[in-house]
Design a protein around this motif. Structure first.
Motif, PDB file in Angstrom:
ATOM      1  N   ARG A   1      -4.294   1.356   3.059  1.00  0.00           N
ATOM      2  CA  ARG A   1      -4.373   2.616   2.316  1.00  0.00           C
ATOM      3  C   ARG A   1      -2.726   2.425   1.306  1.00  0.00           C
ATOM      4  O   ARG A   1      -2.776   3.217   2.163  1.00  0.00           O
ATOM      5  CB  ARG A   1      -5.332   3.677   2.405  1.00  0.00           C
ATOM      6  N   GLY A   2      -2.904   1.794  -0.476  1.00  0.00           N
ATOM      7  CA  GLY A   2      -1.531   2.047  -0.689  1.00  0.00           C
ATOM      8  C   GLY A   2      -0.605   1.178   1.153  1.00  0.00           C
ATOM      9  O   GLY A   2      -1.241   0.321   1.011  1.00  0.00           O
ATOM     10  N   GLU A   3       0.330   1.834   0.748  1.00  0.00           N
ATOM     11  CA  GLU A   3       1.413   1.475   1.996  1.00  0.00           C
ATOM     12  C   GLU A   3       0.674   1.314   3.285  1.00  0.00           C
ATOM     13  O   GLU A   3       1.880   0.933   4.473  1.00  0.00           O
ATOM     14  CB  GLU A   3       2.721   1.940   1.739  1.00  0.00           C
ATOM     15  N   LYS A   4       0.398   2.456   3.856  1.00  0.00           N
ATOM     16  CA  LYS A   4      -0.403   2.832   4.983  1.00  0.00           C
ATOM     17  C   LYS A   4      -1.626   1.912   5.581  1.00  0.00           C
ATOM     18  O   LYS A   4      -2.227   1.232   4.832  1.00  0.00           O
ATOM     19  CB  LYS A   4      -1.246   4.238   4.830  1.00  0.00           C
ATOM     20  N   THR A   5      -1.784   1.976   6.782  1.00  0.00           N
ATOM     21  CA  THR A   5      -2.814   1.433   6.968  1.00  0.00           C
ATOM     22  C   THR A   5      -3.851   2.485   8.192  1.00  0.00           C
ATOM     23  O   THR A   5      -3.205   3.549   8.529  1.00  0.00           O
ATOM     24  CB  THR A   5      -2.541   0.569   8.292  1.00  0.00           C
ATOM     25  N   ILE A   6      -4.975   2.413   8.170  1.00  0.00           N
ATOM     26  CA  ILE A   6      -5.658   3.413   9.023  1.00  0.00           C
ATOM     27  C   ILE A   6      -6.367   2.694   9.791  1.00  0.00           C
ATOM     28  O   ILE A   6      -7.061   1.190   9.630  1.00  0.00           O
ATOM     29  CB  ILE A   6      -7.051   4.017   7.395  1.00  0.00           C
ATOM     30  N   ASN A   7      -6.838   3.005  11.318  1.00  0.00           N
ATOM     31  CA  ASN A   7      -7.262   2.223  12.336  1.00  0.00           C
ATOM     32  C   ASN A   7      -8.755   2.772  12.481  1.00  0.00           C
ATOM     33  O   ASN A   7      -9.246   3.660  13.240  1.00  0.00           O
ATOM     34  CB  ASN A   7      -6.744   3.207  13.159  1.00  0.00           C
ATOM     35  N   LEU A   8      -9.329   2.009  12.136  1.00  0.00           N
ATOM     36  CA  LEU A   8     -11.183   2.175  10.806  1.00  0.00           C
ATOM     37  C   LEU A   8     -11.149   2.147  13.192  1.00  0.00           C
ATOM     38  O   LEU A   8     -12.647   3.184  13.558  1.00  0.00           O
ATOM     39  CB  LEU A   8     -11.707   1.141   9.786  1.00  0.00           C
ATOM     40  N   LYS A   9     -11.207   1.764  13.589  1.00  0.00           N
ATOM     41  CA  LYS A   9     -11.811   0.798  14.880  1.00  0.00           C
ATOM     42  C   LYS A   9     -11.422   2.246  15.930  1.00  0.00           C
ATOM     43  O   LYS A   9     -12.406   2.403  17.456  1.00  0.00           O
ATOM     44  CB  LYS A   9     -11.590  -0.625  15.839  1.00  0.00           C
ATOM     45  N   GLY A  10     -10.272   2.367  15.745  1.00  0.00           N
ATOM     46  CA  GLY A  10      -9.619   3.700  16.830  1.00  0.00           C
ATOM     47  C   GLY A  10     -10.786   5.058  16.833  1.00  0.00           C
ATOM     48  O   GLY A  10     -11.617   6.110  17.144  1.00  0.00           O
TER      49      GLY A  10
ATOM     50  N   GLY B   1      -7.812  -1.627  -3.633  1.00  0.00           N
ATOM     51  CA  GLY B   1      -6.677  -0.802  -3.156  1.00  0.00           C
ATOM     52  C   GLY B   1      -6.674   0.669  -4.263  1.00  0.00           C
ATOM     53  O   GLY B   1      -7.987   1.471  -3.889  1.00  0.00           O
ATOM     54  N   ILE B   2      -5.640   1.825  -4.299  1.00  0.00           N
ATOM     55  CA  ILE B   2      -5.538   2.826  -5.229  1.00  0.00           C
ATOM     56  C   ILE B   2      -4.469   2.243  -6.427  1.00  0.00           C
ATOM     57  O   ILE B   2      -4.123   1.748  -6.136  1.00  0.00           O
ATOM     58  CB  ILE B   2      -5.102   3.541  -3.883  1.00  0.00           C
ATOM     59  N   PRO B   3      -5.116   3.934  -6.696  1.00  0.00           N
ATOM     60  CA  PRO B   3      -4.289   3.606  -8.381  1.00  0.00           C
ATOM     61  C   PRO B   3      -3.414   4.008  -8.511  1.00  0.00           C
ATOM     62  O   PRO B   3      -2.836   3.209  -9.698  1.00  0.00           O
ATOM     63  CB  PRO B   3      -5.115   4.713  -9.419  1.00  0.00           C
ATOM     64  N   SER B   4      -2.847   4.802  -7.391  1.00  0.00           N
ATOM     65  CA  SER B   4      -1.040   4.737  -7.174  1.00  0.00           C
ATOM     66  C   SER B   4      -0.384   4.014  -7.083  1.00  0.00           C
ATOM     67  O   SER B   4       1.289   4.386  -6.613  1.00  0.00           O
ATOM     68  CB  SER B   4      -1.299   5.955  -6.707  1.00  0.00           C
TER      69      SER B   4
END
Ligand code: WT7
Length: 630
Positions: free
Chosen positions: A176-185, A315-318
């Motif tokens: 998500r932009g420069e971040k990552t999200i741990n979906l599996k968690g 991605g995201i617009p920003s």
């Protein structure tokens, strides 16, 4: 047949669709591949409520989205996947490749025990596997329930339990932009309260090395190796379930809206082609996430059944900067671009140089969805993105309606900023007053209902038909109640004024929040506004506005006076806000809708218990708003 190219065509088709709805829709439905044609076009009773379209017909929607394009368009790009990071390569997936991937994925699901009618929860980022998984379910007659991959563990668990899913498809993470999200968690946590789930398929995407639970979790890449690409489509009844999609509503538990195969296919295809005036070869981009109905109907099913090239954006617009959308339009020579007012308003704040850097000359048609688009955003979009030559298609519809209902048709309908304009063929709006009577004629205002079925309407709330009836068919018996308020002007054009629960009654006058917000937004220093009502001794309700400015006001009182003058001029003194609080952000849901419930509490001075704020995009703005309350 049924092609609209001029306003006269529209009027003729509209008339036909009202006078002979069954003939009209059976003609439209003639443009698809059916294993067996229907015995009856329509059977309905809004009192039960019960609606059945194309009864007796047999089909598989994926044969219409994939197989039938292979003879002529196998090598045409079906999906352009644009990654989160613009430095990574985009993927061009042809119809042939998409067909094979979907068939393999379908076989993988079968090999893991999925059968026709089973519910499959899909919790994936915007990567091609999300499209494969959705279509794979449809291929084998399993019911997909896509949960937006930004929802919390509790939200996923509620939805998995409600739908009785026994399989979940996820990934080891999302960008998500420069971040990552741990979906599996998040899934692991959700699964603690979902004992019914016996299998979790994990797409290894970030290669983040997530823990795998033996006996439950399997990797996509291992499972897909075990199957081939030969997967005949399951034969479905037109009224078999295609998917469930949860919509939150302002209160109570999420509603699992049920959409069925035949009518949904016909309507999303027809509305996609008609409203956007899609022509073969156009590159089309809808920026929504597939986790919302917009993504279901207008990234996947509508465009793919039309054989279009549809862009899927991760991605995201920003990020990396505010030029991300415009860069991707240039890169893929996008012809039709469809986004939301909330995105437009945030892009409007960035310096214009981010737009001017890119060549947007491929654009022909622009779209908007999700909430009323205020005039200022409309004008900005028209001038800077459409360069004054692309019609803006302001599509009013809902998760429940499955497809566009009231919308201009590109280059056919004369536009009016902030107006969704006219109903599409087949759509019969009725505006009701509070005593439940239909208001005839023009230049009127009331509650928006629909008095005749259209093919893609939701058939029920999964597992709770009674709630379906109470929510949508009880306020105005015999009609579908949208929950929205609207105006119909002298040209018969509709303007959506917002959810009626949000309507403010000042000295006996009904005021739609959307209209007041749009007026405030006209002030040159205002980006975005949310208004709510609060108890007022004299007027009954007063108007409280939360306003985001381009530049932090140095003289707040002066700006307040200017804003009130602006509203006075546009709507009239009655709509002048009593209180104006300047804020840096607004509480929004993850689909970009303002949570007025929270603002109402603040305006009422009752900030002790704001209720559930976990589904907010940015819960931190609430503290700032509370602290600055007037
Ligand atoms: C509600 C439905 C439709 C897909 C995305 C949202 C509001 C939506 C418009 C528009 C004015 C709009 C309505 C509607 N809305 N589009 N063009 N003009 N209002 O789907 O989350 O089911 O929300 O969004 O209030 O009832 P949803």
């Amino acid at each position: 047949m049924n092609v609209i190219r001029t306003f006269e065509d529209y009027q003729e088709q509209y008339k036909k669709s009202i006078e002979h709805p069954e003939n009209f829709w059976s003609e439209v439905a003639g443009n698809f591949y059916w294993r067996k044609k229907w015995d009856k076009v329509l059977e309905w009773d809004f009192h039960k409520p019960e609606v059945k379209w194309f009864q007796g017909a047999k089909l598989n929607i994926t044969e219409n989205c994939l197989d039938r394009h292979l003879t002529k368009h196998a090598n045409q790009t079906a999906i352009i996947w644009e990654p989160n990071n613009p430095d990574d390569d985009a993927k061009h997936i042809t119809y042939q490749q998409l067909f094979e991937e979907v068939c393999k994925t379908a076989n993988m699901l079968k090999a893991n025990g999925v059968k026709k009618g089973d519910r499959v929860c899909i919790y994936l980022p915007m990567i091609p596997e999300l499209a494969y998984a959705v279509l794979a379910c449809a291929r084998i007659g399993a019911v997909h329930s896509v949960v937006f991959a930004g929802f919390s563990a509790k939200s996923v668990a509620d939805r998995v339990q409600d739908a009785g899913c026994n399989i979940v498809i996820t990934s080891d993470g999302a960008h998500r932009g420069e971040k990552t999200i741990n979906l599996k968690g998040i899934i692991d946590q959700a699964m603690e309260s979902c004992p019914g789930v016996s299998c979790v398929i994990v797409k290894e995407y970030l290669k983040s090395g997530v823990p795998m639970k033996t006996g439950r979790d399997v990797y996509w890449h291992d499972e897909i190796q075990k199957v081939n690409a030969d997967c005949p489509a399951e034969e479905m009844d037109a009224e078999d379930m295609l998917f469930i999609l949860y919509t939150s509503g302002s209160t109570g538990k999420p509603k699992g809206m049920v959409h069925t195969c035949g009518g949904y296919m016909v309507y999303t295809n027809y509305t996609f082609k008609t409203a956007f005036q899609y022509h073969e070869g156009h590159v089309y981009w809808c920026t929504a996430d597939i986790g919302w109905i917009t993504g279901h109907s207008y990234i996947l099913y509508g465009p793919l059944s039309a054989g279009a090239t549809t862009v899927m954006f991760e991605g995201i617009p920003s990020w990396p900067d505010w030029g991300r959308f415009w860069q991707a339009i240039e890169r893929h020579k996008v012809n039709i671009f469809y986004t939301a007012p909330t995105a437009i308003r945030s892009l409007q704040q960035a310096p214009l140089s981010f737009v001017e850097k890119y060549d947007l000359s491929s654009l022909k048609v622009l779209g908007s969805v999700g909430e009323p688009i205020n005039e200022e955003a409309w004008n900005w979009y028209d001038k800077n993105i459409g360069k004054g030559k692309c019609p803006i298609i302001d599509t009013w519809w809902q998760t429940e309606t499955g497809g566009f209902m009231i919308t201009p048709i590109a280059n056919v309908t004369k536009l009016k900023p902030a107006h969704a304009t006219l109903p599409l063929p087949g759509v019969q709006p009725a505006v009701m007053n509070e005593s439940g009577l239909e208001i005839e004629g023009n230049n009127i205002e009331g509650r928006l209902t629909i008095k005749f079925p259209w093919p893609s309407m939701a058939r029920t709330i999964y597992g709770d038909h009674q709630r379906f009836k109470e929510t949508y068919f009880s306020s105005f018996p015999g009609k579908y109640f949208t929950g929205d308020g609207c105006k119909r002007d002298n040209d018969g054009y509709y303007r959506i004024t917002g959810r009626v629960d949000d309507i403010i009654i000042v000295s006996g006058h009904n005021l739609g929040t959307a209209e007041i917000e749009s007026a405030i937004d006209e002030h040159a220093n205002v980006i975005e506004t949310a208004v709510v009502g609060f108890p007022h001794d004299i007027k009954g309700q007063g108007i409280y506005a939360f306003v985001i400015c381009y530049e932090k006001p140095t003289e707040e009182e002066k700006l307040r006076v200017e804003i009130k003058d602006t509203v006075s001029k546009i709507i009239g003194p009655i709509a002048k806000p009593d209180k104006i609080q300047f804020v840096s952000g607004l509480p929004k849901t993850r689909s970009g809708k303002i949570m007025r419930r929270i603002l109402r509490k603040v305006a009422e001075g009752d900030t002790g218990n704001l209720g559930d704020t976990t589904t907010l995009l940015d819960p931190a703005v609430v503290d700032e708003i509370k602290a600055g309350a007037l």
